[in-house]
Design a protein around this motif. Structure first.
Motif, mmCIF file in Angstrom:
data_model
loop_
_atom_site.group_PDB
_atom_site.id
_atom_site.type_symbol
_atom_site.label_atom_id
_atom_site.label_comp_id
_atom_site.label_asym_id
_atom_site.label_seq_id
_atom_site.Cartn_x
_atom_site.Cartn_y
_atom_site.Cartn_z
ATOM 1 N N SER A 1 -4.619 -43.764 83.201
ATOM 2 C CA SER A 1 -4.564 -44.585 84.403
ATOM 3 C C SER A 1 -3.855 -43.802 85.494
ATOM 4 O O SER A 1 -2.997 -42.966 85.216
ATOM 5 N N SER B 1 -9.306 -47.073 100.125
ATOM 6 C CA SER B 1 -10.443 -46.629 99.320
ATOM 7 C C SER B 1 -9.985 -46.114 97.956
ATOM 8 O O SER B 1 -10.671 -46.303 96.940
ATOM 9 N N THR C 1 0.068 -38.737 93.336
ATOM 10 C CA THR C 1 -0.689 -39.422 92.300
ATOM 11 C C THR C 1 -0.080 -39.095 90.948
ATOM 12 O O THR C 1 0.083 -37.925 90.596
ATOM 13 N N GLU D 1 -9.649 -48.400 94.783
ATOM 14 C CA GLU D 1 -10.787 -48.756 93.935
ATOM 15 C C GLU D 1 -10.689 -48.111 92.552
ATOM 16 O O GLU D 1 -11.254 -48.620 91.583
ATOM 17 N N THR D 2 -9.959 -46.995 92.449
ATOM 18 C CA THR D 2 -9.868 -46.292 91.163
ATOM 19 C C THR D 2 -8.438 -46.109 90.678
ATOM 20 O O THR D 2 -8.223 -45.706 89.525
ATOM 21 N N ALA D 3 -7.449 -46.364 91.520
ATOM 22 C CA ALA D 3 -6.053 -46.146 91.142
ATOM 23 C C ALA D 3 -5.181 -47.250 91.732
ATOM 24 O O ALA D 3 -5.548 -47.861 92.748
ATOM 25 N N ASP E 1 -12.138 -37.816 87.315
ATOM 26 C CA ASP E 1 -11.941 -39.108 86.652
ATOM 27 C C ASP E 1 -11.592 -40.241 87.616
ATOM 28 O O ASP E 1 -11.915 -41.408 87.347
ATOM 29 N N PHE E 2 -10.939 -39.887 88.742
ATOM 30 C CA PHE E 2 -10.473 -40.941 89.639
ATOM 31 C C PHE E 2 -10.925 -40.749 91.086
ATOM 32 O O PHE E 2 -10.615 -41.574 91.941
ATOM 33 N N GLY E 3 -11.614 -39.646 91.367
ATOM 34 C CA GLY E 3 -12.141 -39.427 92.708
ATOM 35 C C GLY E 3 -11.081 -39.184 93.757
ATOM 36 O O GLY E 3 -11.289 -39.486 94.941
#
Length: 493
Positions: free
Chosen positions: A96, A12, A86, A15-17, A247-249
Motif C-alpha cells: 500500500s 489524482s 510517498t 485514486e491509487t494511494a 504499481d501506483f502510477g
C-alpha cells in the motif's frame, strides 16, 4: 504515464494511494530535524502524519536540515515535489502507498547561519536527528564521547560557524540561553543504546571544551529523551522508483519503501512540550532501556548474524539469506543460545515471540533489503550490536563460541572477497584499515582483535579469543558453508 508527485496532483494520486487527511498549508513548524533520510521519512514523519490527520498538533510540523553537502540532494528532490514523500508499506502478500506531508520546509544543509537562525526560532521546540550510529563521535572501545575528534575540536574553536550537528545544536542552545528563552528538547531517533544519553554526552562534552558553565546549564536545563526506534527501511534505488510508477502510477524522486511494522518507545522527558504521539501508537515509558536492549541485540544483532555469512556466500537480498537453510539455522541457533539469553526481561514482552516476529520481518520478500546494507559500517555496529552480548555473557561465565564465529565471519568479510573470490566493495568508513587487519589476521587471528578501539580488552580474553581464532582458521581452510555447518552440528569447537 505516472503522475508526478506534488501538492497540485494529490487529488489524482488519491485514486491509487492514501493522501494527507489534512491541509499541509495549515501546518506550522515545531521540529527541526537533522538527517532527512529514508528511515526518518518512514518513521518519525509517518507518526506525525498520522497525528496531523487526527486534527491535532498542527504546530509540530518538521523542518529538515543536515550537516553534509550531500544532504542537499535530498533537499532538491523533496523541494521539487512540495516536500511530499510517498511511503510504500510492503508485506509478503500486499503493498500500500501513502503520501506524507509532515515536513514543510528544508534549511539548506551545511549553511550554519541559516540553521542557527532556525534554531533561534521559539517555534522550534524539538530538535531531532537521524545521523546514523557512526555520527555521534563515540570511541568504539569505551563507547564514550570522543572530545578529541577533529570535527569536535574544530567546533569547540569555531562556535560561530560549527560544522557538526552537535556544534549547531549547542550554538542554538547558547543563543536561547542568552535570550532567556526556553531551550528546545534534543531528541535522537538513531538506533543506538541510550541514544538520549549519548546525545547529551556529545552536546555537554563539546560545551565542556570551552565553557564549563554552559555545560552545567545544558545538563540542568535541556532534555535528551532516550528512545527506541524500529522499522526496516532499505535504501531507495531505481528499482523502488520503477515499482512505485508501475504499481501506483506515481513519479516520486525519492520514495521510501518499508515494512508495515513500526515501533517507537520514548522516554517522556521534554523541555518545551511535545506532540501527543501517544494518540498514534508511540509508547511513552519511564525507562526505555529494556526495549532498546531487546531491539539492538535481537534485531540488529540478528542482522549482523546473517549479513556476513550471506555476504561471503554471495547472497544479495536479505529475504534470500533467510531462505538459505544454513544462514537461517545459524541465526536461529545463535539467537536462542547466546543472544536472547543475554537480554534482560522487557515489560509486557515475550522475548521468544519478539524474535519470531523479527525472523518473519527479515524474511519479507517485498522489502528488497540488501545483505550489503546489513553488513555496512561494522566498525561502528559490532561494538553496539554484538560485543555487548559477548561482554555480558563472559561476565556471567557463559559461552560465546557462536558470537566469536560471528565476529570471525565479519573479519573474513572485511578481507574483501567472497568465498567464490568475487570482490566485496568497500563497505565501512574505515574499510582500508579493516582490510589490512583482516589480511594480517589470515595467518595471525589475534591481529584482528588488536583493534582495541573496537574490541577493547576482548582480545586478551581467551574465552573469546580462542574460539575466534579457531573459527577464522576454519573459515579460511574450509569456507563459510562447511564452517557454519560444523558449528550447527556442534563439531567446530
Amino acid at each position: 504515464m505516472p503522475t508526478k508527485l506534488s501538492a497540485a496532483t494529490l487529488p489524482s494520486i488519491a485514486e491509487t494511494a492514501s493522501v494527507p487527511g489534512y491541509d499541509p498549508a495549515e501546518l506550522r513548524p515545531g521540529i527541526l530535524h537533522f538527517g532527512v533520510g529514508n528511515f526518518h521519512r518512514a518513521h518519525q514523519a509517518v507518526y506525525l502524519d498520522d497525528l496531523f490527520a487526527t486534527g491535532s498538533d498542527h504546530d509540530w510540523a518538521i523542518v529538515g536540515t543536515g550537516v553534509r553537502e550531500a544532504d542537499n540532494a535530498m533537499r532538491s528532490a523533496l523541494e521539487g515535489q512540495d516536500w511530499l514523500t510517498t511511503v510504500v508499506e510492503q508485506e509478503a502478500d500486499s503493498s500500500s502507498a501513502r503520501v506524507t506531508a509532515a515536513m514543510i520546509d528544508y534549511v539548506t544543509a551545511a549553511d550554519s547561519a541559516a540553521i542557527l537562525e532556525k534554531l533561534a526560532d521559539p517555534a522550534i521546540r524539538i530538535v531531532s536527528m537521524t545521523i546514523t550510529e557512526g555520527g555521534y563521535y563515540i570511541d568504539p572501545s569505551s563507547q564514550r564521547f570522543n572530545p578529541q575528534h577533529p570535527d569536535i575540536v574544530h567546533d569547540a574553536e569555531n562556535m560561530s560557524a560549527p560544522r557538526t550537528a552537535f556544534g549547531l545544536i549547542l550554538a542554538g542552545l547558547m543563543n536561547r540561553r542568552a535570550q532567556s528563552q526556553t531551550p528546545f528538547t534534543v531528541m535522537s531517533c538513531d538506533n543506538l543504546p541510550h541514544n538520549g544519553k549519548v546525545t547529551r554526552d556529545a552536546v555537554v562534552g563539546l560545551a565542556r571544551l570551552f565553557d564549563a558553565d554552559l555545560a552545567d546549564w545544558v545538563e540542568a536545563n535541556v532534555s535528551f529523551p532516550n528512545g527506541m526506534v524500529d522499522r526496516i527501511t532499505p535504501a531507495t534505488s531505481d528499482r523502488e522508483r520503477r515499482l512505485l510508477a508501475e504499481d501506483f502510477g506515481i513519479a516520486d524522486a525519492s520514495p521510501v519503501f518499508c515494512e508495515r511494522f513500526r515501533q517507537w518507545v520514548l522516554e517522556d522527558k521534554f523541555t518545551a512540550g511535545r506532540p501527543a504521539l501517544e494518540k498514534v501508537g508511540v509508547q511513552f515509558v519511564p525507562d526505555v532501556t529494556p526495549f532498546e536492549t531487546m531491539k539492538i541485540r535481537i534485531l540488529n544483532g540478528g542482522h549482523a548474524t546473517i549479513a556476513y555469512p550471506a555476504g561471503l556466500l554471495g547472497i544479495h537480498f536479505v529475504h534470500e539469506a533467510m531462505e538459505n537453510p544454513l544462514v537461517r539455522a545459524f541465526l536461529e541457533k545463535l539467537e536462542r543460545e547466546e543472544i536472547i539469553p543475554a537480554v534482560p526481561p522487557v515489560p509486557d514482552t515475550d522475548l521468544d515471540a519478539y524474535y519470531q516476529q523479527v525472523a518473519e520481518r527479515f524474511a519479507n520478500p517485498k522489502i528488497g533489503d540488501t545483505v550489503r546494507r546489513l553488513a555496512l559500517d561494522g566498525s561502528n555496529r559490532q561494538p553496539k550490536f554484538i560485543l555487548t552480548s559477548v561482554t555480558d555473557r563472559l561476565a556471567a561465565g557463559q559461552s560465546v563460541k557462536g558470537l566469536a564465529l560471528e565476529s570471525a565471519l565479519w573479519c573474513r568479510y572485511c578481507f574483501g572477497t567472497t568465498d567464490a573470490g568475487e570482490t566485496i566493495e568497500p563497505n565501512d568508513p574505515i574499510w582500508e584499515r579493516l582490510t589490512a587487519q583482516a589480511k594480517l589476521a589470515r595467518d595471525n587471528p589475534a591481529a584482528w582483535l588488536e583493534m582495541v578501539d573496537i574490541y577493547g580488552n576482548l582480545g586478551q580474553e581467551q574465552r573469546f579469543a580462542e574460539p575466534f581464532a579457531k573459527a577464522l582458521e576454519a573459515l579460511w581452510r574450509d569456507g563459510t558453508q562447511k564452517t557454519v555447518t560444523r558449528y550447527l552440528e556442534g563439531t567446530l569447537f
